[in-house]
Enzyme design. Structure first.
Site, PDB file in Angstrom:
ATOM      1  N   ALA A  48     103.577 -10.601 -26.385  1.00  0.00           N
ATOM      2  CA  ALA A  48     103.575 -11.145 -25.023  1.00  0.00           C
ATOM      3  C   ALA A  48     103.472 -10.013 -24.001  1.00  0.00           C
ATOM      4  O   ALA A  48     102.650 -10.070 -23.066  1.00  0.00           O
ATOM      5  CB  ALA A  48     104.839 -11.971 -24.790  1.00  0.00           C
ATOM      6  N   GLU A  68     110.420  -0.554 -23.354  1.00  0.00           N
ATOM      7  CA  GLU A  68     110.806  -0.968 -24.707  1.00  0.00           C
ATOM      8  C   GLU A  68     112.121  -0.271 -25.050  1.00  0.00           C
ATOM      9  O   GLU A  68     112.221   0.947 -24.947  1.00  0.00           O
ATOM     10  CB  GLU A  68     109.695  -0.593 -25.702  1.00  0.00           C
ATOM     11  CG  GLU A  68     110.085  -0.694 -27.168  1.00  0.00           C
ATOM     12  CD  GLU A  68     110.587  -2.078 -27.576  1.00  0.00           C
ATOM     13  OE1 GLU A  68     109.891  -3.061 -27.343  1.00  0.00           O
ATOM     14  OE2 GLU A  68     111.711  -2.138 -28.133  1.00  0.00           O
ATOM     15  N   ASN A  76     109.258  -7.827 -33.125  1.00  0.00           N
ATOM     16  CA  ASN A  76     108.901  -8.764 -34.195  1.00  0.00           C
ATOM     17  C   ASN A  76     107.393  -8.832 -34.390  1.00  0.00           C
ATOM     18  O   ASN A  76     106.906  -9.152 -35.474  1.00  0.00           O
ATOM     19  CB  ASN A  76     109.401 -10.180 -33.862  1.00  0.00           C
ATOM     20  CG  ASN A  76     110.840 -10.376 -34.283  1.00  0.00           C
ATOM     21  OD1 ASN A  76     111.419  -9.523 -34.940  1.00  0.00           O
ATOM     22  ND2 ASN A  76     111.409 -11.498 -33.911  1.00  0.00           N
ATOM     23  N   GLY A  82     100.638 -10.931 -39.246  1.00  0.00           N
ATOM     24  CA  GLY A  82      99.266 -10.748 -38.773  1.00  0.00           C
ATOM     25  C   GLY A  82      98.484 -12.044 -38.707  1.00  0.00           C
ATOM     26  O   GLY A  82      97.255 -12.035 -38.691  1.00  0.00           O
ATOM     27  N   ARG A 325     107.575 -26.175 -41.762  1.00  0.00           N
ATOM     28  CA  ARG A 325     108.647 -25.245 -42.126  1.00  0.00           C
ATOM     29  C   ARG A 325     110.026 -25.896 -42.144  1.00  0.00           C
ATOM     30  O   ARG A 325     110.826 -25.660 -43.040  1.00  0.00           O
ATOM     31  CB  ARG A 325     108.672 -24.108 -41.117  1.00  0.00           C
ATOM     32  CG  ARG A 325     107.497 -23.221 -41.260  1.00  0.00           C
ATOM     33  CD  ARG A 325     107.485 -22.193 -40.185  1.00  0.00           C
ATOM     34  NE  ARG A 325     106.536 -21.155 -40.547  1.00  0.00           N
ATOM     35  CZ  ARG A 325     106.351 -20.058 -39.857  1.00  0.00           C
ATOM     36  NH1 ARG A 325     107.041 -19.843 -38.762  1.00  0.00           N
ATOM     37  NH2 ARG A 325     105.479 -19.175 -40.249  1.00  0.00           N
ATOM     38  N   GLU A 465     108.548 -15.327 -27.316  1.00  0.00           N
ATOM     39  CA  GLU A 465     109.664 -16.032 -27.954  1.00  0.00           C
ATOM     40  C   GLU A 465     110.880 -16.168 -27.044  1.00  0.00           C
ATOM     41  O   GLU A 465     111.746 -17.014 -27.294  1.00  0.00           O
ATOM     42  CB  GLU A 465     110.034 -15.296 -29.248  1.00  0.00           C
ATOM     43  CG  GLU A 465     110.649 -16.223 -30.265  1.00  0.00           C
ATOM     44  CD  GLU A 465     110.901 -15.558 -31.613  1.00  0.00           C
ATOM     45  OE1 GLU A 465     110.060 -14.771 -32.071  1.00  0.00           O
ATOM     46  OE2 GLU A 465     111.953 -15.858 -32.205  1.00  0.00           O
TER      47      GLU A 465
HETATM   48  C1  LIG Z   1     108.716 -10.965 -40.092  1.00  0.00           C
HETATM   49  C2  LIG Z   1     108.029 -11.893 -39.144  1.00  0.00           C
HETATM   50  C3  LIG Z   1     106.765 -12.351 -39.422  1.00  0.00           C
HETATM   51  C4  LIG Z   1     106.135 -13.223 -38.538  1.00  0.00           C
HETATM   52  N1  LIG Z   1     104.851 -13.616 -38.789  1.00  0.00           N
HETATM   53  C5  LIG Z   1     104.218 -14.409 -37.914  1.00  0.00           C
HETATM   54  C6  LIG Z   1     102.853 -14.737 -38.087  1.00  0.00           C
HETATM   55  O1  LIG Z   1     102.197 -14.262 -39.006  1.00  0.00           O
HETATM   56  N2  LIG Z   1     102.264 -15.550 -37.164  1.00  0.00           N
HETATM   57  C7  LIG Z   1     102.953 -16.062 -36.096  1.00  0.00           C
HETATM   58  O2  LIG Z   1     102.369 -16.807 -35.307  1.00  0.00           O
HETATM   59  N3  LIG Z   1     104.244 -15.714 -35.889  1.00  0.00           N
HETATM   60  C8  LIG Z   1     104.884 -14.908 -36.750  1.00  0.00           C
HETATM   61  N4  LIG Z   1     106.162 -14.529 -36.506  1.00  0.00           N
HETATM   62  C9  LIG Z   1     106.753 -14.852 -35.217  1.00  0.00           C
HETATM   63  C10 LIG Z   1     106.165 -13.925 -34.153  1.00  0.00           C
HETATM   64  O3  LIG Z   1     105.818 -12.692 -34.719  1.00  0.00           O
HETATM   65  C11 LIG Z   1     107.142 -13.696 -33.005  1.00  0.00           C
HETATM   66  O4  LIG Z   1     107.531 -14.927 -32.483  1.00  0.00           O
HETATM   67  C12 LIG Z   1     106.460 -12.856 -31.928  1.00  0.00           C
HETATM   68  O5  LIG Z   1     106.090 -11.595 -32.453  1.00  0.00           O
HETATM   69  C13 LIG Z   1     107.344 -12.654 -30.727  1.00  0.00           C
HETATM   70  O6  LIG Z   1     106.630 -11.845 -29.826  1.00  0.00           O
HETATM   71  P1  LIG Z   1     107.298 -11.442 -28.472  1.00  0.00           P
HETATM   72  O7  LIG Z   1     106.311 -10.604 -27.755  1.00  0.00           O
HETATM   73  O8  LIG Z   1     107.833 -12.633 -27.796  1.00  0.00           O
HETATM   74  O9  LIG Z   1     108.586 -10.599 -28.912  1.00  0.00           O
HETATM   75  P2  LIG Z   1     108.708  -9.288 -29.823  1.00  0.00           P
HETATM   76  O10 LIG Z   1     107.475  -9.008 -30.562  1.00  0.00           O
HETATM   77  O11 LIG Z   1     109.959  -9.404 -30.591  1.00  0.00           O
HETATM   78  O12 LIG Z   1     108.837  -8.134 -28.734  1.00  0.00           O
HETATM   79  C14 LIG Z   1     109.949  -8.056 -27.897  1.00  0.00           C
HETATM   80  C15 LIG Z   1     110.249  -6.608 -27.660  1.00  0.00           C
HETATM   81  O13 LIG Z   1     111.228  -6.517 -26.632  1.00  0.00           O
HETATM   82  C16 LIG Z   1     112.118  -5.480 -26.967  1.00  0.00           C
HETATM   83  N5  LIG Z   1     113.364  -5.687 -26.261  1.00  0.00           N
HETATM   84  C17 LIG Z   1     114.341  -6.586 -26.528  1.00  0.00           C
HETATM   85  N6  LIG Z   1     115.342  -6.450 -25.657  1.00  0.00           N
HETATM   86  C18 LIG Z   1     114.998  -5.455 -24.811  1.00  0.00           C
HETATM   87  C19 LIG Z   1     115.639  -4.837 -23.706  1.00  0.00           C
HETATM   88  N7  LIG Z   1     116.862  -5.183 -23.317  1.00  0.00           N
HETATM   89  N8  LIG Z   1     114.976  -3.845 -23.055  1.00  0.00           N
HETATM   90  C20 LIG Z   1     113.749  -3.432 -23.449  1.00  0.00           C
HETATM   91  N9  LIG Z   1     113.114  -3.971 -24.514  1.00  0.00           N
HETATM   92  C21 LIG Z   1     113.729  -4.970 -25.184  1.00  0.00           C
HETATM   93  C22 LIG Z   1     112.265  -5.607 -28.468  1.00  0.00           C
HETATM   94  O14 LIG Z   1     112.781  -4.429 -29.045  1.00  0.00           O
HETATM   95  C23 LIG Z   1     110.837  -5.912 -28.874  1.00  0.00           C
HETATM   96  O15 LIG Z   1     110.108  -4.754 -29.161  1.00  0.00           O
HETATM   97  C24 LIG Z   1     106.802 -13.648 -37.370  1.00  0.00           C
HETATM   98  C25 LIG Z   1     108.086 -13.182 -37.093  1.00  0.00           C
HETATM   99  C26 LIG Z   1     108.694 -12.305 -37.962  1.00  0.00           C
HETATM  100  C27 LIG Z   1     110.068 -11.801 -37.646  1.00  0.00           C
END
Ligand SMILES: Cc1cc2nc3c(=O)[nH]c(=O)nc-3n(C[C@H](O)[C@H](O)[C@H](O)COP(=O)(O)OP(=O)(O)OC[C@H]3O[C@@H](n4cnc5c(N)ncnc54)[C@H](O)[C@@H]3O)c2cc1C
Length: 498
Positions: A48, A68, A76, A82, A325, A465
């Protein structure tokens, strides 16, 4: 109104009593000593956050920063398998798969069990072709294979060649930097700074933060000219928080998430009056194995369509192995021994097919799965009733031949001609907490909604998320990646008024 002096005093006190006690104050921007000012402020470097950074760069923003908290980028999203669901793509057409955005939304609504937000799902689906192309333009490369993640009426989960979210994150990070985006690790978001009218002026950041040292680094005030995007991900790694919301997610259920998934952004926004939504809808992954420490989904996901999941008490199937799921995880966690202790089910796959998955060698090497020459050997090793298991395998092979599963109604198109014969590859199944459907409520502009009046909180955006309510009770596999990317892009467009 608070003065700068009282603001700073309050900020320090709040940090001392807990990382996410409300840090925000009702202040005028001029009351605050700003340490940094940026046009677009993004917190979180997952899908995101990086999608927003790339899109804001494309739209001409000159000063974008991504904070970060960890020492690595991607959260995540890097651990991700992927996979990303897109409908009606060139690859689906090449593989003869008929699909549409409409069908994808329909599948997601069904999985959401009446709680999904149709407007947000449609918004994300509409952006699907743009996102698919955006990732390719960043340099992401997709495999020539599409995965059935379960609960879908068409096979649509595309996967990058790395079979890991890093295959998205690395090229996106590179592209973001090519637009001049400043990316800063070890910068932990500590809270929002808001004006008297509730609009967001900026954020507090702990610069030089080191994980496990809560008060490390220096607190700075960061001003956001066009808005703040909170993209901090979910809270599966915050055991106390998730257990308070769902008491069934106790210690016997592990999780698949990165250590940063502690709900920081969510808790900070709740403290500022953002609308909570569906917080108790926490998803466990049915493909997980109790025999490995992390995600472990790739091998079982490959095998589910042509394998059977067996209850060790009965020697029989107990579910449709490609149902959604929630359906599967709820059934798996009910597999117990006579004392009520976990008795993980077995996923039995034919080696002749399982070996086509590149991870087979590793799962065998690290004892996440085992090879058996006969049904007898499986029954003996796992103490299963032999005759029911033999009958179940015979019955299953009849279903494969007929292309119809009268037992559980599984979609059999990916099992055609793949008979369950020895040697077998067997792994154990036990769900792990994986994804948070709940979070704070956003609208189709990625604006954060206030609980008190249902209106957007000015200058505050959320994507990925950390936002909730999109998928309802259960998210379909492969549908978070496009959702995070779509709402990251949307937040950037909103901030840039594009
Ligand atoms: C092992 C695994 C496999 C998955 N595989 C799939 C898949 O194949 N396909 C699919 O659709 N979904 C999959 N998912 C779900 C999907 O990957 C996640 O929902 C998605 O990556 C979330 O993206 P995001 O950008 O919201 O958060 P994230 O990718 O979690 O990024 C959030 C970032 O914010 C940082 N952060 C948190 N708090 C703070 C703070 N206070 N200050 C600064 N930084 C902070 C974190 O460290 C992190 O780096 C998977 C999830 C997991 C755990």
């Amino acid at each position: 109104m608070q003065t700068r002096r009282s603001f700073l005093k309050f900020g320090a006190g709040a940090a001392a009593i807990g990382a996410f006690a409300p840090l925000a104050v009702n202040a005028q921007s001029s009351d605050i000593k700003w340490d940094e000012t940026h046009e677009v402020v993004i917190v979180g470097s997952g899908f995101a956050g990086l999608a927003a950074a790339v899109e804001a760069g494309k739209l001409g923003a000159k000063d974008i920063v991504v904070f970060e908290k960890l020492g690595v980028y991607g959260g995540n999203s890097t651990l991700n398998a992927g996979q990303a669901c897109f409908a009606d793509t060139d690859l689906q057409r090449k593989l003869g798969i008929k699909d549409s955005a409409e069908l994808m939304v329909k599948d997601q609504l069904a999985s959401g069990r009446g709680y999904a937000n149709e407007a947000l799902l449609r918004h994300s689906a509409k952006l699907g072709p743009y996102i698919y192309q955006l990732t390719k333009d960043c340099g992401c490369v997709y495999r020539d294979h599409i995965i059935n993640t379960g609960g879908t009426s068409a096979t649509r989960s595309h996967q990058v060649v790395e079979r890991s979210g890093a295959g998205f994150i690395r090229p996106m990070l590179k592209t973001a930097r090519s637009y001049g985006v400043k990316t800063k690790i070890r910068h932990k978001f500590e809270g929002l700074i808001t004006a008297a009218d509730g609009s967001v002026l900026g954020i507090k950041v702990r610069k030089g933060y080191h994980t496990d040292h809560e008060n490390s680094g220096k607190l700075i005030n960061v001003k956001a000219e066009k808005g703040v995007l909170i993209a901090t991900g979910g809270f599966a790694a915050n055991v106390a928080f998730r257990q308070a919301l769902d008491p069934t997610l106790g210690d016997e259920v592990g999780h698949t998430n990165a250590r940063g998934a502690t709900g920081d952004g969510l808790i900070a926004m709740l403290a500022e009056g953002a609308m909570p939504i569906h917080l108790s809808f926490i998803q466990s992954g049915p493909w997980a194995s109790p025999d490995e420490g992390g995600y472990g989904a790739g091998f079982s996901l490959y095998n589910f369509p042509h394998s059977i999941a067996i209850d060790r008490n009965t020697g029989e199937r107990f579910m449709n192995e490609t149902a959604d799921r929630k359906h599967r995880a709820d059934l798996e966690i009910q597999r117990r021994d006579k004392d009520g202790k976990p008795n993980p089910a077995l996923l039995i796959a034919p080696k002749h097919e399982a070996q086509k998955d590149p991870s087979m060698e590793n799962v065998l090497r690290y004892n996440v799965a085992w090879e058996f020459d006969s049904v007898e050997a499986i029954a003996k090793h796992f103490e299963l009733p032999l005759q029911p298991l033999k009958k179940q395998i015979d019955d299953w092979n009849k279903y494969v031949k007929a292309g119809d599963d009268p037992q559980f109604g599984k979609r059999m198109n990916m099992s055609t001609g793949i008979y369950l014969t020895a040697p077998f590859i067997v792994q154990r199944l036990w769900p792990k907490v994986h994804y948070c459907q709940g979070g704070i409520q956003i609208n189709t502009k990625a604006e954060v909604i206030a609980a008190k009046n249902g209106k957007p909180i000015p200058n505050l955006y959320a994507a990925g998320e950390v936002s909730g309510g999109v998928h309802g009770v259960s998210r379909l596999g492969g549908c978070s990646t496009p959702d995070c990317l779509a709402f990251g892009v949307t937040a950037a467009r909103s901030m840039m008024k594009a």
